[in-house]
Design a protein around this motif. Structure first.
Motif, mmCIF file in Angstrom:
data_model
loop_
_atom_site.group_PDB
_atom_site.id
_atom_site.type_symbol
_atom_site.label_atom_id
_atom_site.label_comp_id
_atom_site.label_asym_id
_atom_site.label_seq_id
_atom_site.Cartn_x
_atom_site.Cartn_y
_atom_site.Cartn_z
ATOM 1 N N ARG A 172 -36.394 -2.488 4.889
ATOM 2 C CA ARG A 172 -37.580 -2.564 4.040
ATOM 3 C C ARG A 172 -37.252 -2.060 2.640
ATOM 4 N NH1 ARG A 172 -42.396 -4.135 5.941
ATOM 5 N NH2 ARG A 172 -42.765 -3.985 8.199
ATOM 6 N N GLY A 173 -37.654 -2.840 1.639
ATOM 7 C CA GLY A 173 -37.443 -2.427 0.268
ATOM 8 C C GLY A 173 -38.493 -1.432 -0.173
ATOM 9 N N ASP A 174 -38.421 -1.022 -1.435
ATOM 10 C CA ASP A 174 -39.380 -0.055 -1.960
ATOM 11 C C ASP A 174 -40.803 -0.582 -1.894
ATOM 12 O OD1 ASP A 174 -37.286 1.630 -2.496
ATOM 13 O OD2 ASP A 174 -37.117 1.053 -4.608
ATOM 14 N N ASP A 175 -40.957 -1.914 -1.979
ATOM 15 C CA ASP A 175 -42.293 -2.508 -1.909
ATOM 16 C C ASP A 175 -42.717 -2.811 -0.484
ATOM 17 O OD1 ASP A 175 -40.598 -4.589 -1.311
ATOM 18 O OD2 ASP A 175 -41.412 -5.963 -2.821
ATOM 19 N N LEU A 216 -39.784 -7.056 3.887
ATOM 20 C CA LEU A 216 -38.580 -7.176 4.710
ATOM 21 C C LEU A 216 -37.475 -7.799 3.884
ATOM 22 C CD1 LEU A 216 -40.064 -8.412 8.117
ATOM 23 C CD2 LEU A 216 -39.448 -6.079 7.447
ATOM 24 N N GLN A 217 -36.292 -7.189 3.936
ATOM 25 C CA GLN A 217 -35.153 -7.658 3.155
ATOM 26 C C GLN A 217 -33.906 -7.699 4.034
ATOM 27 O OE1 GLN A 217 -34.773 -5.115 -0.278
ATOM 28 N NE2 GLN A 217 -36.800 -5.640 -1.079
ATOM 29 N N ASP A 219 -43.104 -13.943 19.704
ATOM 30 C CA ASP A 219 -43.214 -12.619 19.112
ATOM 31 C C ASP A 219 -43.026 -12.721 17.600
ATOM 32 O OD1 ASP A 219 -43.292 -9.992 18.413
ATOM 33 O OD2 ASP A 219 -41.450 -9.402 19.425
ATOM 34 N N PRO A 220 -44.112 -12.860 16.854
ATOM 35 C CA PRO A 220 -43.996 -12.982 15.401
ATOM 36 C C PRO A 220 -43.461 -11.729 14.720
ATOM 37 C CG PRO A 220 -46.286 -12.671 16.044
ATOM 38 C CD PRO A 220 -45.511 -12.877 17.310
ATOM 39 N N LEU A 221 -43.452 -10.598 15.448
ATOM 40 C CA LEU A 221 -42.995 -9.337 14.862
ATOM 41 C C LEU A 221 -41.509 -9.070 15.060
ATOM 42 C CD1 LEU A 221 -45.802 -6.731 15.621
ATOM 43 C CD2 LEU A 221 -45.245 -7.825 13.466
ATOM 44 N N LEU A 222 -40.794 -10.002 15.637
ATOM 45 C CA LEU A 222 -39.389 -9.735 15.959
ATOM 46 C C LEU A 222 -38.579 -9.271 14.747
ATOM 47 C CD1 LEU A 222 -36.256 -10.747 16.590
ATOM 48 C CD2 LEU A 222 -37.538 -9.518 18.316
ATOM 49 N N PRO A 223 -38.663 -9.942 13.579
ATOM 50 C CA PRO A 223 -37.912 -9.439 12.420
ATOM 51 C C PRO A 223 -38.311 -8.013 12.045
ATOM 52 C CG PRO A 223 -38.609 -11.691 12.037
ATOM 53 C CD PRO A 223 -39.320 -11.232 13.282
ATOM 54 N N THR A 224 -39.595 -7.694 12.138
ATOM 55 C CA THR A 224 -40.050 -6.339 11.841
ATOM 56 C C THR A 224 -39.478 -5.347 12.843
ATOM 57 O OG1 THR A 224 -42.098 -7.075 10.809
ATOM 58 C CG2 THR A 224 -42.081 -4.849 11.696
ATOM 59 N N ARG A 225 -39.425 -5.727 14.106
ATOM 60 C CA ARG A 225 -38.856 -4.845 15.126
ATOM 61 C C ARG A 225 -37.380 -4.548 14.836
ATOM 62 N NH1 ARG A 225 -43.013 -4.796 18.618
ATOM 63 N NH2 ARG A 225 -44.099 -6.770 19.034
#
Length: 497
Positions: free
Chosen positions: A60-63, A66-67, A145-151
Motif C-alpha cells: 500500500r502506498g501513502d495514499d 494497492l501498488q 474473492d474480490p479481496l484477494l489482492p488486498t489479502r
C-alpha cells in the motif's frame, strides 16, 4: 547552529541534530510492548516490526492504494483464479531467490491445518497455490474473492525463504527471521530490544536510515521521558493525558491519526452461562458509559462505536454506540433470571490508550447493575498467548482493526466467525452471512451483506464494541515521520533532517 535548551541525556539526539553531512543515520523507537516472536505468518501481535523485514506481493502506498510489491502485476484469470507475476531478480537477505516456489511455500504453511496459524482467517479463502515457472504463481480461491489482492498486501501473506525455514525450523525462524524487506534483523532480545540494519540490496533502493533499534518501554510516562531526554526519537501510544504538555514542547512533534487506531471491544465467550443469553449480553452493553471512557480517560482521542469496522473501511455501517441505560440493563438482567446480578472474570491488558483505567471504569459500571467483575490485568506477553489459545477470561478486552485492508471483512470475519482462532462467537446466522460476504463479487451486493453482519452484531451483541482509538505518536523534530491510516511504521519512509 543553536542547540536546544534541553540538555539531552545521551549523544543520540545530539548527533541527530548535527548538519546532514555528518549525522549518524541511526534512530531508536520506543514501543509499548515487546515482540514475542517474529515469524510473520504466525503473529499474535502487531505486524509493526515484521513489516520492515518482509515483503508482500502487493503493497500500500501513502495514499493507501494497492501498488506492486514483490509482484509487478496481477490479474483475475476467472472467478476463482488470480495470476501474479513476480518481480525478477529479488533475493532474500540470505541469498535465496524470491521466486514462485517461495510464494507457494509461504502461503501453504499458513493454510496447513497442522500448523495452527493464528492468522489463517485472513487468507482462508485460498484453496491452493500453483507455481507457473519461476516467476508466476496462480492462486486459486474456494469461491470468488474480490479481496484477494488486498489479502496479499498484509499479514500473514509475507513471503519467507523456504530453504532457510526448513533448515532452522519454525522456532528458530521466529527468533532469527530472514526476509527480503527494507531491513535485516541484527538482534532480537525479548523484553530488551530489536535491532534492524538497512538492507543495502533492497529492490526499492537502500533505506535512508542505517540502523533502527526498537525498545519496549511498557510504562507510558517512561516512554515519554525517553523521548524528551533523547534516548528515543519516536514513540508509539502516547499517553492521552500528557498530550497537552507535548503540544508546546520544543523539539518534539505530536502526530495524531484520527480514527487510525484499533477498535477496542469486549469479547464474550457466548457459550458460557450467563453470557449465552442475549438479554445478559445486552444488559452488559447498556451498563457501559462509552462516552465517559473516551472523553475522560482517553481525553477525546477515541470515538464510541457500535461496530468493529472503521469509517474508512469498505462496507462500514455507522452503527451508533450503545448509550448507557442502567435501569434498562437491570430490567434485562431480571428478565433473564439474574435480578441480583452475578460474578464473572474479566481480563484487560495495559496495551491500549488508558486501557487499564478503562477496565477499572468498566468494573464500576458493571457493579452498578449488580455484576461483579473480577478484573485481571495480565502482562501483554502472557495475555496474547492466552487469547490465541482461547484460555482468556469469559469477558476480555481486546483490540482489532482493518487498517491494513481498509475493508470491513478484516474487522468482522476473524473475531465473529465461529471456529476462527480469535473468535469466541457462536452464531449460525452470523456464520452464514460472513461466509456469504466472502463469495460475492458485486461490490454493492457485498456491501449490503457486510452491513447486515454489523446490524446483527448490534442486535445480538455477541461481542461489545466500545470505541475506536486515534493513533498517537510523538517524535523528535530531527526525524521526518508521518502517521499512516493503516497504522504501519515503514522505516523505509523515515528520514533524518
Amino acid at each position: 547552529m543553536r542547540l536546544p535548551a534541553v540538555k539531552f541525556a545521551t549523544t543520540a539526539l545530539l548527533i541527530a541534530l548535527l548538519p546532514a553531512g555528518v549525522q549518524a543515520a541511526e534512530i531508536t523507537i520506543g514501543q509499548a510492548a515487546s515482540a514475542t516472536a517474529m515469524d510473520p505468518g504466525f503473529l499474535k501481535e502487531s505486524a509493526t516490526l515484521v513489516d520492515n523485514i518482509f515483503d508482500t506481493l502487493v503493497r500500500r502506498g501513502d495514499d493507501m492504494s494497492l501498488q506492486p510489491g514483490l509482484a509487478t502485476e496481477w490479474k483475475a484469470v476467472d472467478a476463482t483464479t488470480w495470476l501474479f507475476t513476480l518481480r525478477p531478480g529479488v533475493k532474500f537477505t540470505d541469498g535465496e531467490p524470491v521466486n514462485a516456489e517461495a510464494v507457494k511455500f509461504s502461503i501453504d504453511r499458513i493454510l496447513d491445518p497442522a500448523n495452527h496459524a493464528p492468522t489463517i482467517s485472513y487468507i482462508r479463502t485460498i484453496k491452493s497455490v500453483e507455481t507457473v515457472g519461476d516467476n508466476q504463481v496462480r492462486i486459486i480461491t474456494n469461491g470468488p474473492d474480490p479481496l484477494l489482492p488486498t489479502r496479499m498486501s498484509r499479514y500473514p501473506a509475507y513471503i519467507v525463504p523456504p530453504a532457510y525455514v526448513k533448515k532452522v525450523g519454525a522456532s528458530e525462524f521466529a527468533r532469527k527471521p530472514v526476509g527480503s524487506g527494507a531491513y535485516k534483523l541484527e538482534s532480537f532480545i525479548p523484553d530488551e530490544k530489536v535491532v534492524m540494519v538497512a538492507n543495502d540490496a533492497y529492490w526499492r533502493g537502500k533505506p535512508a536510515i542505517d540502523q533502527v533499534t526498537w525498545r519496549p518501554i511498557p510504562e507510558a510516562t517512561a516512554r515519554l521521558t525517553a523521548l524528551l531526554t533523547g534516548e528515543v526519537q519516536l514513540i508509539e501510544n502516547v499517553p492521552a493525558d500528557l498530550v497537552p504538555a507535548l503540544k508546546n514542547r520544543p523539539n518534539v512533534q505530536l502526530e495524531q491519526v484520527k480514527g487510525g487506531g484499533l477498535t477496542i471491544y469486549l469479547g464474550l465467550k457466548d457459550e458460557e452461562k450467563p453470557l449465552n443469553d442475549v438479554r445478559v449480553r445486552q444488559a452488559l452493553s447498556l451498563a457501559l458509559n462509552r462516552q465517559a471512557y473516551t472523553q475522560q480517560l482517553l481525553h477525546g482521542f477515541g470515538t464510541p462505536t457500535g461496530t468493529t469496522a472503521g469509517a474508512n473501511d469498505f462496507g462500514y455501517l455507522p452503527v451508533p454506540a450503545t448509550v448507557q441505560d442502567v435501569a434498562k440493563a437491570k430490567s434485562l438482567l431480571a428478565e433473564a433470571g439474574y435480578p441480583n446480578g452475578f460474578t464473572l472474570r474479566f481480563q484487560a491488558p495495559r496495551r491500549y490508550i488508558a486501557s487499564a483505567d478503562v477496565a477499572q471504569a468498566i468494573v464500576q459500571d458493571l457493579a452498578a447493575i449488580g455484576v461483579k467483575a473480577q478484573l485481571e490485568v495480565p502482562e501483554w506477553s502472557v495475555y496474547t498467548q492466552q487469547v490465541a489459545a482461547q484460555k482468556q477470561a469469559p469477558v476480555y478486552m481486546l483490540a482489532w482493526g482493518s487498517t491494513q485492508t481498509l475493508d470491513a471483512d478484516a474487522a468482522l470475519f476473524p473475531i465473529l466467525r465461529s471456529g476462527e482462532p480469535y473468535s469466541t462467537v457462536h452464531d449460525a446466522e452470523l456464520d452464514k452471512l460472513l461466509d456469504q460476504s466472502r463469495q460475492i463479487v458485486d461490490p454493492a451486493a457485498r456491501k449490503k451483506v457486510l452491513e447486515q453482519i454489523q446490524q446483527r452484531v448490534a442486535e445480538q451483541q455477541p461481542l461489545l464494541p466500545l470505541y475506536r482509538e486515534d493513533t498517537l505518536y510523538a517524535h523528535s523534530d530531527s526525524l521526518v515521520f508521518k502517521g499512516r491510516v493503516d497504522a504501519r511504521i515503514p522505516l523505509y519512509d523515515l528520514r533524518l533532517k
